[in-house]
Design a protein around this motif. Structure first.
Motif, PDB file in Angstrom:
ATOM      1  N   VAL A   1     -14.267   7.832  -8.497  1.00 29.13           N
ATOM      2  CA  VAL A   1     -13.717   8.916  -7.427  1.00 29.13           C
ATOM      3  C   VAL A   1     -14.180  10.197  -7.848  1.00 29.13           C
ATOM      4  O   VAL A   1     -14.878  10.995  -7.210  1.00 29.13           O
ATOM      5  CB  VAL A   1     -12.614   8.757  -7.475  1.00 29.13           C
ATOM      6  N   LYS A   2     -13.912  10.562  -9.073  1.00 30.50           N
ATOM      7  CA  LYS A   2     -14.309  11.943  -9.715  1.00 30.50           C
ATOM      8  C   LYS A   2     -15.886  12.072  -9.444  1.00 30.50           C
ATOM      9  O   LYS A   2     -16.364  13.348  -9.331  1.00 30.50           O
ATOM     10  CB  LYS A   2     -14.136  11.950 -11.164  1.00 30.50           C
ATOM     11  N   SER A   3     -16.751  11.122  -9.997  1.00 32.51           N
ATOM     12  CA  SER A   3     -18.101  11.113  -9.937  1.00 32.51           C
ATOM     13  C   SER A   3     -18.368  11.374  -8.304  1.00 32.51           C
ATOM     14  O   SER A   3     -19.566  12.161  -8.158  1.00 32.51           O
ATOM     15  CB  SER A   3     -18.882   9.795 -10.391  1.00 32.51           C
ATOM     16  N   ALA A   4     -18.148  11.015  -7.561  1.00 30.99           N
ATOM     17  CA  ALA A   4     -18.237  11.006  -5.914  1.00 30.99           C
ATOM     18  C   ALA A   4     -17.837  12.407  -5.554  1.00 30.99           C
ATOM     19  O   ALA A   4     -18.675  12.997  -4.722  1.00 30.99           O
ATOM     20  CB  ALA A   4     -17.659   9.987  -5.190  1.00 30.99           C
ATOM     21  N   ALA A   5     -16.788  13.069  -6.225  1.00 32.78           N
ATOM     22  CA  ALA A   5     -16.501  14.047  -5.796  1.00 32.78           C
ATOM     23  C   ALA A   5     -17.542  15.196  -6.464  1.00 32.78           C
ATOM     24  O   ALA A   5     -17.864  16.180  -5.505  1.00 32.78           O
ATOM     25  CB  ALA A   5     -15.134  14.553  -6.338  1.00 32.78           C
ATOM     26  N   VAL A   6     -18.042  15.033  -7.410  1.00 31.81           N
ATOM     27  CA  VAL A   6     -19.218  15.839  -8.001  1.00 31.81           C
ATOM     28  C   VAL A   6     -20.483  15.862  -7.170  1.00 31.81           C
ATOM     29  O   VAL A   6     -21.039  16.900  -6.880  1.00 31.81           O
ATOM     30  CB  VAL A   6     -19.257  15.553  -9.431  1.00 31.81           C
ATOM     31  N   ASP A   7     -20.634  14.661  -6.803  1.00 28.16           N
ATOM     32  CA  ASP A   7     -21.976  14.355  -5.756  1.00 28.16           C
ATOM     33  C   ASP A   7     -21.608  15.065  -4.548  1.00 28.16           C
ATOM     34  O   ASP A   7     -22.625  15.667  -4.212  1.00 28.16           O
ATOM     35  CB  ASP A   7     -22.251  12.827  -5.808  1.00 28.16           C
ATOM     36  N   MET A   8     -20.715  15.108  -3.942  1.00 25.02           N
ATOM     37  CA  MET A   8     -20.545  15.704  -2.633  1.00 25.02           C
ATOM     38  C   MET A   8     -20.280  17.161  -2.947  1.00 25.02           C
ATOM     39  O   MET A   8     -20.937  17.954  -1.976  1.00 25.02           O
ATOM     40  CB  MET A   8     -19.027  15.248  -1.964  1.00 25.02           C
ATOM     41  N   GLY A   9     -19.807  17.606  -3.916  1.00 29.58           N
ATOM     42  CA  GLY A   9     -19.767  19.254  -4.196  1.00 29.58           C
ATOM     43  C   GLY A   9     -21.055  19.592  -4.340  1.00 29.58           C
ATOM     44  O   GLY A   9     -21.622  20.707  -3.730  1.00 29.58           O
ATOM     45  N   ARG A  10     -21.868  18.922  -4.961  1.00 23.22           N
ATOM     46  CA  ARG A  10     -23.500  19.358  -5.117  1.00 23.22           C
ATOM     47  C   ARG A  10     -24.339  19.252  -3.771  1.00 23.22           C
ATOM     48  O   ARG A  10     -24.952  20.234  -3.478  1.00 23.22           O
ATOM     49  CB  ARG A  10     -24.254  18.276  -6.048  1.00 23.22           C
ATOM     50  N   LEU A  11     -23.912  18.224  -3.079  1.00 25.75           N
ATOM     51  CA  LEU A  11     -24.521  18.390  -1.727  1.00 25.75           C
ATOM     52  C   LEU A  11     -24.181  19.531  -0.689  1.00 25.75           C
ATOM     53  O   LEU A  11     -24.982  19.973   0.015  1.00 25.75           O
ATOM     54  CB  LEU A  11     -24.090  16.905  -0.853  1.00 25.75           C
TER      55      LEU A  11
END
Length: 216
Positions: free
Chosen positions: A191-201
């Motif tokens: 979940v933390k990894s997904a949050a980072v990816d979405m922040g970058r998007l």
């Protein structure tokens, strides 16, 4: 307000939201959906949601996107329309608290003063001081865990999404309490990894404290 001074109102939030949405092309939207799909797969079929922060009327959260497979969400006691169209209190759930933890303290106290919404799960924080203390833990750890907060029998893991230093929303995965693994380390990392990816998007430089979730 007079004398050359202005008070920013709800239209400011509306304009900001419109600008953010218009700045994202269809590829960004598809990548957000793909990120949720990966999160669902990597959590063994969990229900994955992306919630955004809404300031219309008061600080709340609103579902933006989801990946739920063939589920109609009836097991959560909610219809798809309920999830997509209804703003939800930041006082309840891992998602709400993940967002609330990064809002200014006056906003936090205003939200915490709200009554517990009808239909909240048995694990909801009812003591306001305990709820406030949980926000400090979220800021320190970078994630929130909800144990039957939003719905009986369902646990959740959420992580906030940032644009620069401002919180935009949170991503969350829900699983039945009887099948979610303990400890939750693997789900937390996903979940933390997904949050980072979405922040970058959406143009956010990933805060260093969340890069560890990517192994960087």
């Amino acid at each position: 307000m007079g004398r050359g001074r202005y008070r920013l109102g709800p239209s400011t939030a509306r304009l900001a939201t419109r600008a953010l949405v218009n700045s994202m092309d269809s590829t960004d939207t598809e990548e957000l959906a793909a990120c949720l799909d990966r999160m669902r797969r990597d959590t063994d079929g969990g229900l994955a949601f992306l919630f955004g922060l809404s300031h219309f009327g008061r600080a709340q959260r609103q579902c933006i996107e989801m990946s739920v497979g063939t589920s109609d969400l009836s097991e959560l006691g909610a219809s798809t329309r309920d999830v997509l169209m209804v703003n939800s209190s930041l006082r309840v759930g891992a998602t709400g608290r993940a967002i609330l933890a990064h809002l200014p303290e006056p906003v936090q106290r205003k939200v915490i003063a709200e009554p517990v919404p009808r239909g909240a799960g048995p694990g909801v924080y009812r003591d306001r001081e305990e709820l406030m203390a949980s926000l400090a833990e979220i800021r320190a750890n970078g994630y929130a865990v909800g144990l039957q907060e939003c719905a009986p029998g369902w646990n959740s893991v959420a992580a906030p999404i940032f644009l620069d230093s401002a919180v935009l929303g949170a991503v969350v995965v829900l699983k039945p309490a009887e099948v979610i693994p303990a400890p939750l380390d693997r789900y937390i990392d996903v979940v933390k990894s997904a949050a980072v990816d979405m922040g970058r998007l959406v143009g956010a430089p990933a805060p260093e404290r969340y890069l560890a979730a990517k192994g960087a």
